[in-house]
Write a protein that holds these residues in place. Structure first.
Motif, PDB file in Angstrom:
ATOM      1  N   LYS A 116       0.803  -1.268   0.045  1.00  0.00           N
ATOM      2  CA  LYS A 116       0.028  -0.014  -0.106  1.00  0.00           C
ATOM      3  C   LYS A 116       0.805   1.350   0.064  1.00  0.00           C
ATOM      4  O   LYS A 116       0.849   2.197  -0.781  1.00  0.00           O
ATOM      5  CB  LYS A 116      -0.927   0.045   1.313  1.00  0.00           C
ATOM      6  CG  LYS A 116      -1.983   1.048   1.244  1.00  0.00           C
ATOM      7  CD  LYS A 116      -2.913   0.711   2.463  1.00  0.00           C
ATOM      8  CE  LYS A 116      -4.068   1.764   2.439  1.00  0.00           C
ATOM      9  NZ  LYS A 116      -4.799   1.537   3.657  1.00  0.00           N
ATOM     10  N   THR A 117       2.051   1.156   0.740  1.00  0.00           N
ATOM     11  CA  THR A 117       2.771   2.431   1.061  1.00  0.00           C
ATOM     12  C   THR A 117       3.488   2.673  -0.420  1.00  0.00           C
ATOM     13  O   THR A 117       3.519   3.631  -0.826  1.00  0.00           O
ATOM     14  CB  THR A 117       3.853   2.395   1.903  1.00  0.00           C
ATOM     15  OG1 THR A 117       3.148   1.894   3.228  1.00  0.00           O
ATOM     16  CG2 THR A 117       4.758   3.395   2.155  1.00  0.00           C
ATOM     17  N   VAL A 118       4.040   1.632  -1.136  1.00  0.00           N
ATOM     18  CA  VAL A 118       4.763   1.679  -2.225  1.00  0.00           C
ATOM     19  C   VAL A 118       3.976   1.975  -3.371  1.00  0.00           C
ATOM     20  O   VAL A 118       4.081   2.803  -4.180  1.00  0.00           O
ATOM     21  CB  VAL A 118       5.635   0.200  -2.568  1.00  0.00           C
ATOM     22  CG1 VAL A 118       6.130   0.419  -3.951  1.00  0.00           C
ATOM     23  CG2 VAL A 118       6.699  -0.194  -1.561  1.00  0.00           C
ATOM     24  N   THR A 119       2.841   1.694  -3.401  1.00  0.00           N
ATOM     25  CA  THR A 119       1.726   1.897  -4.402  1.00  0.00           C
ATOM     26  C   THR A 119       1.472   3.613  -4.400  1.00  0.00           C
ATOM     27  O   THR A 119       1.535   4.198  -5.486  1.00  0.00           O
ATOM     28  CB  THR A 119       0.486   1.054  -4.294  1.00  0.00           C
ATOM     29  OG1 THR A 119       0.731  -0.316  -4.437  1.00  0.00           O
ATOM     30  CG2 THR A 119      -0.736   1.371  -5.353  1.00  0.00           C
ATOM     31  N   GLU A 120       1.406   3.879  -3.050  1.00  0.00           N
ATOM     32  CA  GLU A 120       0.895   5.323  -3.080  1.00  0.00           C
ATOM     33  C   GLU A 120       2.241   6.147  -3.386  1.00  0.00           C
ATOM     34  O   GLU A 120       1.948   7.468  -4.130  1.00  0.00           O
ATOM     35  CB  GLU A 120       0.726   5.590  -1.461  1.00  0.00           C
ATOM     36  CG  GLU A 120       0.432   7.049  -1.222  1.00  0.00           C
ATOM     37  CD  GLU A 120      -1.137   7.451  -1.818  1.00  0.00           C
ATOM     38  OE1 GLU A 120      -1.253   8.537  -2.093  1.00  0.00           O
ATOM     39  OE2 GLU A 120      -1.802   6.717  -2.201  1.00  0.00           O
TER      40      GLU A 120
ATOM     41  N   ILE B  38      12.355   7.023  -6.664  1.00  0.00           N
ATOM     42  CA  ILE B  38      10.760   7.358  -6.462  1.00  0.00           C
ATOM     43  C   ILE B  38      10.575   7.637  -4.989  1.00  0.00           C
ATOM     44  O   ILE B  38       9.767   8.520  -4.659  1.00  0.00           O
ATOM     45  CB  ILE B  38       9.945   6.166  -7.006  1.00  0.00           C
ATOM     46  CG1 ILE B  38      10.168   6.088  -8.479  1.00  0.00           C
ATOM     47  CG2 ILE B  38       8.644   6.346  -6.375  1.00  0.00           C
ATOM     48  CD1 ILE B  38       9.377   4.921  -9.184  1.00  0.00           C
ATOM     49  N   MET B  39      11.109   6.995  -3.938  1.00  0.00           N
ATOM     50  CA  MET B  39      10.876   6.951  -2.812  1.00  0.00           C
ATOM     51  C   MET B  39      11.449   8.517  -2.206  1.00  0.00           C
ATOM     52  O   MET B  39      10.919   9.164  -1.342  1.00  0.00           O
ATOM     53  CB  MET B  39      11.463   5.880  -2.004  1.00  0.00           C
ATOM     54  CG  MET B  39      10.743   4.790  -1.906  1.00  0.00           C
ATOM     55  SD  MET B  39      11.180   3.438  -0.979  1.00  0.00           S
ATOM     56  CE  MET B  39       9.850   2.067  -1.239  1.00  0.00           C
TER      57      MET B  39
ATOM     58  N   PRO C 265       8.835  12.835   1.347  1.00  0.00           N
ATOM     59  CA  PRO C 265       8.204  14.087   1.741  1.00  0.00           C
ATOM     60  C   PRO C 265       6.872  14.582   1.412  1.00  0.00           C
ATOM     61  O   PRO C 265       6.254  15.225   2.128  1.00  0.00           O
ATOM     62  CB  PRO C 265       9.206  15.357   1.265  1.00  0.00           C
ATOM     63  CG  PRO C 265      10.263  14.521   0.937  1.00  0.00           C
ATOM     64  CD  PRO C 265       9.814  12.935   0.269  1.00  0.00           C
ATOM     65  N   LYS C 266       6.309  14.167   0.270  1.00  0.00           N
ATOM     66  CA  LYS C 266       4.937  14.344  -0.112  1.00  0.00           C
ATOM     67  C   LYS C 266       3.797  13.492   0.564  1.00  0.00           C
ATOM     68  O   LYS C 266       2.685  13.822   0.469  1.00  0.00           O
ATOM     69  CB  LYS C 266       5.003  14.279  -1.869  1.00  0.00           C
ATOM     70  CG  LYS C 266       5.664  15.355  -2.533  1.00  0.00           C
ATOM     71  CD  LYS C 266       5.812  15.014  -3.867  1.00  0.00           C
ATOM     72  CE  LYS C 266       6.713  16.218  -4.794  1.00  0.00           C
ATOM     73  NZ  LYS C 266       7.305  16.948  -3.982  1.00  0.00           N
ATOM     74  N   MET C 267       4.273  12.414   1.130  1.00  0.00           N
ATOM     75  CA  MET C 267       3.332  11.331   1.645  1.00  0.00           C
ATOM     76  C   MET C 267       2.390  12.209   2.752  1.00  0.00           C
ATOM     77  O   MET C 267       1.285  11.793   2.857  1.00  0.00           O
ATOM     78  CB  MET C 267       4.022  10.133   1.990  1.00  0.00           C
ATOM     79  CG  MET C 267       4.451   9.075   1.133  1.00  0.00           C
ATOM     80  SD  MET C 267       3.198   8.320   0.395  1.00  0.00           S
ATOM     81  CE  MET C 267       2.663   7.339   1.721  1.00  0.00           C
TER      82      MET C 267
ATOM     83  N   ALA D 188       1.693   7.704   5.943  1.00  0.00           N
ATOM     84  CA  ALA D 188       3.032   8.129   6.320  1.00  0.00           C
ATOM     85  C   ALA D 188       3.479   8.155   7.703  1.00  0.00           C
ATOM     86  O   ALA D 188       4.315   7.811   8.136  1.00  0.00           O
ATOM     87  CB  ALA D 188       3.116   9.948   5.843  1.00  0.00           C
ATOM     88  N   LEU D 189       2.434   8.230   8.472  1.00  0.00           N
ATOM     89  CA  LEU D 189       2.534   8.175  10.140  1.00  0.00           C
ATOM     90  C   LEU D 189       2.981   6.767  10.348  1.00  0.00           C
ATOM     91  O   LEU D 189       3.908   6.554  11.100  1.00  0.00           O
ATOM     92  CB  LEU D 189       1.536   8.674  10.691  1.00  0.00           C
ATOM     93  CG  LEU D 189       1.589   8.822  12.282  1.00  0.00           C
ATOM     94  CD1 LEU D 189       2.737   9.703  12.835  1.00  0.00           C
ATOM     95  CD2 LEU D 189       0.401   9.389  13.012  1.00  0.00           C
ATOM     96  N   LYS D 190       1.991   5.734   9.924  1.00  0.00           N
ATOM     97  CA  LYS D 190       2.296   4.749  10.132  1.00  0.00           C
ATOM     98  C   LYS D 190       3.802   3.890   9.595  1.00  0.00           C
ATOM     99  O   LYS D 190       4.439   3.336  10.205  1.00  0.00           O
ATOM    100  CB  LYS D 190       1.357   3.418   9.523  1.00  0.00           C
ATOM    101  CG  LYS D 190      -0.044   3.546   9.780  1.00  0.00           C
ATOM    102  CD  LYS D 190      -1.100   2.640   9.353  1.00  0.00           C
ATOM    103  CE  LYS D 190      -2.329   2.598   9.979  1.00  0.00           C
ATOM    104  NZ  LYS D 190      -3.127   1.716   8.964  1.00  0.00           N
ATOM    105  N   HIS D 191       4.119   4.705   8.348  1.00  0.00           N
ATOM    106  CA  HIS D 191       5.484   4.168   7.895  1.00  0.00           C
ATOM    107  C   HIS D 191       6.479   4.567   8.892  1.00  0.00           C
ATOM    108  O   HIS D 191       7.640   4.083   9.159  1.00  0.00           O
ATOM    109  CB  HIS D 191       5.514   4.860   6.435  1.00  0.00           C
ATOM    110  CG  HIS D 191       6.766   4.517   5.970  1.00  0.00           C
ATOM    111  ND1 HIS D 191       7.159   3.408   5.219  1.00  0.00           N
ATOM    112  CD2 HIS D 191       7.986   5.118   5.533  1.00  0.00           C
ATOM    113  CE1 HIS D 191       8.336   3.284   4.754  1.00  0.00           C
ATOM    114  NE2 HIS D 191       8.801   4.414   5.024  1.00  0.00           N
TER     115      HIS D 191
END
Length: 107
Positions: free
Chosen positions: A13-17, A80-81, A86-88, A96-99
């Motif tokens: 989910k994080t990578v997809t976003e 990409i990351m 920073p935009k997450m 972003a917070l969970k990450h």
């Protein structure tokens, strides 16, 4: 869903976003329907995450001793990351917070 499946799903989910943010900004897509280049990378990431032998013990791919990605794709996902990270906080603040919490506390 067990803990391992949840971890894989969260990582995807994080990578997809992140790929969506990058593709929308750089390739001028809508961020949901990716360009062929970004979709191909996302498909590759999905396969690698599904086959990860260290998913239970690692926090993120960047912190893992086993590199499942080919060097050129690893560099592409890093780029990409670096762009999307920073935009997450603006696009998906809870994700972003969970990450960040996972990174800081290895939960």
């Amino acid at each position: 869903m067990d803990k391992l499946q949840h971890k894989r799903a969260q990582e995807l989910k994080t990578v997809t976003e992140m790929i969506g943010i990058y593709c929308r900004d750089i390739h001028k897509t809508d961020g949901i329907n990716l360009c062929s280049e970004c979709q191909e990378l996302l498909d590759y990431v999905e396969k690698r995450v599904a086959a990860c032998p260290r998913m239970e013990e690692k926090t993120f791919c960047s912190a893992c001793n086993t590199h499942c990605f080919a060097p050129n794709r690893r560099e592409r996902i890093r780029m990409i990351m670096r762009y999307s990270g920073p935009k997450m906080i603006f696009h998906s603040p809870i994700l972003a917070l969970k990450h960040k919490l996972t990174e800081w506390f290895a939960i």
